[in-house]
Design a protein around this motif. Structure first.
Motif, PDB file in Angstrom:
ATOM      1  N   ALA A  65      47.187  50.708  42.057  1.00 14.50           N
ATOM      2  CA  ALA A  65      47.792  49.754  41.118  1.00 14.50           C
ATOM      3  C   ALA A  65      46.784  49.190  40.124  1.00 14.50           C
ATOM      4  CB  ALA A  65      48.483  48.618  41.883  1.00 14.50           C
ATOM      5  N   ARG A  66      45.779  49.991  39.784  1.00 11.67           N
ATOM      6  CA  ARG A  66      44.776  49.543  38.817  1.00 11.67           C
ATOM      7  C   ARG A  66      44.561  50.584  37.717  1.00 11.67           C
ATOM      8  NH1 ARG A  66      43.376  47.411  43.703  1.00 11.67           N
ATOM      9  NH2 ARG A  66      42.998  45.187  43.667  1.00 11.67           N
ATOM     10  N   LYS A  67      45.531  51.423  37.510  1.00 12.20           N
ATOM     11  CA  LYS A  67      45.498  52.451  36.471  1.00 12.20           C
ATOM     12  C   LYS A  67      44.278  53.351  36.599  1.00 12.20           C
ATOM     13  CE  LYS A  67      48.157  49.676  33.289  1.00 12.20           C
ATOM     14  NZ  LYS A  67      48.238  49.047  31.991  1.00 12.20           N
ATOM     15  N   GLY A  68      43.905  53.682  37.834  1.00 16.08           N
ATOM     16  CA  GLY A  68      42.807  54.599  38.088  1.00 16.08           C
ATOM     17  C   GLY A  68      41.429  53.984  38.062  1.00 16.08           C
ATOM     18  N   LYS A  69      41.333  52.709  37.735  1.00 16.62           N
ATOM     19  CA  LYS A  69      40.027  52.054  37.703  1.00 16.62           C
ATOM     20  C   LYS A  69      39.623  51.644  39.109  1.00 16.62           C
ATOM     21  CE  LYS A  69      40.515  50.579  33.025  1.00 16.62           C
ATOM     22  NZ  LYS A  69      40.998  49.613  32.123  1.00 16.62           N
ATOM     23  N   MET A  70      38.337  51.815  39.413  1.00 20.06           N
ATOM     24  CA  MET A  70      37.853  51.540  40.753  1.00 20.06           C
ATOM     25  C   MET A  70      37.375  50.100  40.884  1.00 20.06           C
ATOM     26  SD  MET A  70      35.715  54.902  41.729  1.00 20.06           S
ATOM     27  CE  MET A  70      35.129  55.469  40.160  1.00 20.06           C
ATOM     28  N   VAL A  71      37.645  49.521  42.052  1.00 18.79           N
ATOM     29  CA  VAL A  71      37.098  48.210  42.394  1.00 18.79           C
ATOM     30  C   VAL A  71      36.565  48.282  43.819  1.00 18.79           C
ATOM     31  CG1 VAL A  71      38.586  46.860  40.870  1.00 18.79           C
ATOM     32  CG2 VAL A  71      39.295  47.290  43.204  1.00 18.79           C
ATOM     33  N   THR A  72      35.509  47.558  44.071  1.00 15.10           N
ATOM     34  CA  THR A  72      34.979  47.415  45.410  1.00 15.10           C
ATOM     35  C   THR A  72      35.673  46.210  46.017  1.00 15.10           C
ATOM     36  OG1 THR A  72      32.857  48.306  44.709  1.00 15.10           O
ATOM     37  CG2 THR A  72      32.896  47.085  46.772  1.00 15.10           C
ATOM     38  N   LEU A  73      36.297  46.413  47.169  1.00 21.08           N
ATOM     39  CA  LEU A  73      37.094  45.381  47.817  1.00 21.08           C
ATOM     40  C   LEU A  73      36.359  44.876  49.049  1.00 21.08           C
ATOM     41  CD1 LEU A  73      39.880  43.953  47.928  1.00 21.08           C
ATOM     42  CD2 LEU A  73      40.650  45.844  49.330  1.00 21.08           C
ATOM     43  N   ILE A  74      36.136  43.573  49.118  1.00 22.85           N
ATOM     44  CA  ILE A  74      35.527  42.936  50.281  1.00 22.85           C
ATOM     45  C   ILE A  74      36.614  42.096  50.933  1.00 22.85           C
ATOM     46  CG2 ILE A  74      33.702  41.418  51.119  1.00 22.85           C
ATOM     47  CD1 ILE A  74      32.255  41.971  48.426  1.00 22.85           C
ATOM     48  N   ALA A  75      37.044  42.487  52.114  1.00 24.94           N
ATOM     49  CA  ALA A  75      38.144  41.811  52.803  1.00 24.94           C
ATOM     50  C   ALA A  75      37.667  41.237  54.130  1.00 24.94           C
ATOM     51  CB  ALA A  75      39.276  42.801  53.050  1.00 24.94           C
ATOM     52  N   GLY A  76      38.444  40.296  54.645  1.00 33.37           N
ATOM     53  CA  GLY A  76      38.168  39.748  55.965  1.00 33.37           C
ATOM     54  C   GLY A  76      37.417  38.440  55.973  1.00 33.37           C
ATOM     55  N   PHE A  77      37.241  37.800  54.829  1.00 32.25           N
ATOM     56  CA  PHE A  77      36.514  36.530  54.789  1.00 32.25           C
ATOM     57  C   PHE A  77      37.393  35.428  55.364  1.00 32.25           C
ATOM     58  CE2 PHE A  77      35.139  32.567  52.854  1.00 32.25           C
ATOM     59  CZ  PHE A  77      33.773  32.623  53.058  1.00 32.25           C
ATOM     60  N   ILE A  78      36.834  34.639  56.273  1.00 30.06           N
ATOM     61  CA  ILE A  78      37.561  33.526  56.871  1.00 30.06           C
ATOM     62  C   ILE A  78      36.859  32.238  56.467  1.00 30.06           C
ATOM     63  CG2 ILE A  78      38.287  32.428  59.024  1.00 30.06           C
ATOM     64  CD1 ILE A  78      38.286  35.248  60.251  1.00 30.06           C
ATOM     65  N   GLY A  79      37.567  31.401  55.717  1.00 32.31           N
ATOM     66  CA  GLY A  79      36.974  30.144  55.278  1.00 32.31           C
ATOM     67  C   GLY A  79      37.743  29.534  54.127  1.00 32.31           C
ATOM     68  N   THR A  80      37.157  28.527  53.545  1.00 31.54           N
ATOM     69  CA  THR A  80      37.798  27.819  52.443  1.00 31.54           C
ATOM     70  C   THR A  80      37.711  28.639  51.155  1.00 31.54           C
ATOM     71  OG1 THR A  80      35.765  26.664  51.856  1.00 31.54           O
ATOM     72  CG2 THR A  80      37.205  25.579  53.453  1.00 31.54           C
ATOM     73  N   ASN A  81      38.577  28.298  50.217  1.00 31.51           N
ATOM     74  CA  ASN A  81      38.572  29.001  48.928  1.00 31.51           C
ATOM     75  C   ASN A  81      37.288  28.731  48.151  1.00 31.51           C
ATOM     76  OD1 ASN A  81      41.011  30.296  49.216  1.00 31.51           O
ATOM     77  ND2 ASN A  81      42.175  28.616  48.320  1.00 31.51           N
ATOM     78  N   GLU A  82      36.724  27.543  48.305  1.00 27.94           N
ATOM     79  CA  GLU A  82      35.484  27.217  47.602  1.00 27.94           C
ATOM     80  C   GLU A  82      34.341  28.105  48.084  1.00 27.94           C
ATOM     81  OE1 GLU A  82      37.276  24.689  49.191  1.00 27.94           O
ATOM     82  OE2 GLU A  82      38.321  24.089  47.362  1.00 27.94           O
ATOM     83  N   ASP A  83      34.264  28.314  49.402  1.00 27.96           N
ATOM     84  CA  ASP A  83      33.217  29.178  49.945  1.00 27.96           C
ATOM     85  C   ASP A  83      33.436  30.634  49.554  1.00 27.96           C
ATOM     86  OD1 ASP A  83      31.908  27.043  51.116  1.00 27.96           O
ATOM     87  OD2 ASP A  83      33.006  27.235  53.007  1.00 27.96           O
ATOM     88  N   LEU A  84      34.705  31.038  49.464  1.00 23.14           N
ATOM     89  CA  LEU A  84      35.020  32.398  49.017  1.00 23.14           C
ATOM     90  C   LEU A  84      34.590  32.584  47.568  1.00 23.14           C
ATOM     91  CD1 LEU A  84      36.492  35.135  49.625  1.00 23.14           C
ATOM     92  CD2 LEU A  84      38.528  34.056  48.672  1.00 23.14           C
ATOM     93  N   GLU A  85      34.875  31.597  46.728  1.00 26.19           N
ATOM     94  CA  GLU A  85      34.478  31.664  45.320  1.00 26.19           C
ATOM     95  C   GLU A  85      32.958  31.684  45.173  1.00 26.19           C
ATOM     96  OE1 GLU A  85      36.251  31.942  42.536  1.00 26.19           O
ATOM     97  OE2 GLU A  85      38.219  31.895  43.490  1.00 26.19           O
ATOM     98  N   THR A  86      32.277  30.917  46.013  1.00 29.70           N
ATOM     99  CA  THR A  86      30.809  30.879  45.960  1.00 29.70           C
ATOM    100  C   THR A  86      30.220  32.237  46.335  1.00 29.70           C
ATOM    101  OG1 THR A  86      30.846  28.556  46.556  1.00 29.70           O
ATOM    102  CG2 THR A  86      28.766  29.714  46.861  1.00 29.70           C
ATOM    103  N   LEU A  87      30.741  32.849  47.391  1.00 28.42           N
ATOM    104  CA  LEU A  87      30.271  34.170  47.801  1.00 28.42           C
ATOM    105  C   LEU A  87      30.575  35.204  46.733  1.00 28.42           C
ATOM    106  CD1 LEU A  87      29.008  36.016  49.964  1.00 28.42           C
ATOM    107  CD2 LEU A  87      31.311  36.290  50.915  1.00 28.42           C
ATOM    108  N   ALA A  88      31.773  35.141  46.153  1.00 26.41           N
ATOM    109  CA  ALA A  88      32.150  36.092  45.099  1.00 26.41           C
ATOM    110  C   ALA A  88      31.233  35.961  43.893  1.00 26.41           C
ATOM    111  CB  ALA A  88      33.597  35.869  44.684  1.00 26.41           C
ATOM    112  N   LYS A  89      30.927  34.735  43.516  1.00 22.01           N
ATOM    113  CA  LYS A  89      30.039  34.512  42.361  1.00 22.01           C
ATOM    114  C   LYS A  89      28.656  35.083  42.645  1.00 22.01           C
ATOM    115  CE  LYS A  89      28.200  30.904  39.386  1.00 22.01           C
ATOM    116  NZ  LYS A  89      28.191  29.474  39.067  1.00 22.01           N
ATOM    117  N   TRP A  90      28.152  34.865  43.846  1.00 17.32           N
ATOM    118  CA  TRP A  90      26.826  35.365  44.213  1.00 17.32           C
ATOM    119  C   TRP A  90      26.786  36.891  44.185  1.00 17.32           C
ATOM    120  CZ3 TRP A  90      25.167  38.136  48.602  1.00 17.32           C
ATOM    121  CH2 TRP A  90      23.783  38.241  48.735  1.00 17.32           C
ATOM    122  N   VAL A  91      27.811  37.549  44.745  1.00 24.78           N
ATOM    123  CA  VAL A  91      27.858  39.020  44.770  1.00 24.78           C
ATOM    124  C   VAL A  91      27.983  39.563  43.350  1.00 24.78           C
ATOM    125  CG1 VAL A  91      29.196  41.019  45.530  1.00 24.78           C
ATOM    126  CG2 VAL A  91      28.761  39.157  47.120  1.00 24.78           C
TER     127      VAL A  91
END
Length: 115
Positions: free
Chosen positions: A48-74
């Motif tokens: 569902a991304r018109k053939g464009k690739m994305v790296t998916l990191i799943a399974g994070f357990i925690g608050t949305n703020e911590d998820l956003e912080t980890l995403a920004k760092w990566v």
């Protein structure tokens, strides 16, 4: 139009009591687990991304703020864009090995899927 969350009343069908109010349990905010307790899965996704690739990191357990912080760092370490929502981080492009190495160095339990 935004999707509305359906409210379910478990076991209650009908009440004749005029003063009855059903107590809905509040959704508790999950505490963020430590890096060593997180079990992250890294995979490549093209659906569902018109053939464009994305790296998916799943399974994070925690608050949305911590998820956003980890995403920004990566995203900063990889030098690309992406997003974070619903406990998943999307990184634009195929950065599976680099993300795997970065998270492993930070002490996360990481599992690579498909590589």
């Amino acid at each position: 139009m935004a999707k509305q969350k359906k409210q379910r009343f478990e076991g209650i069908v009908y009440s004749t009591d005029a003063d009855f109010s059903y107590d809905v349990g509040e959704d508790s905010v999950p505490e963020t687990l430590s890096n060593a307790q997180q079990k992250l899965k890294i995979s490549l996704d093209k659906k569902a991304r018109k053939g464009k690739m994305v790296t998916l990191i799943a399974g994070f357990i925690g608050t949305n703020e911590d998820l956003e912080t980890l995403a920004k760092w990566v995203k900063q370490k990889c030098g690309v864009g992406g997003s974070a929502k619903d406990g998943e981080i999307l990184i634009q492009g195929d950065f599976r090995q680099k993300v795997f190495d970065l998270l492993k160095a930070e002490g996360y339990n990481v599992k690579g899927i498909g590589f």
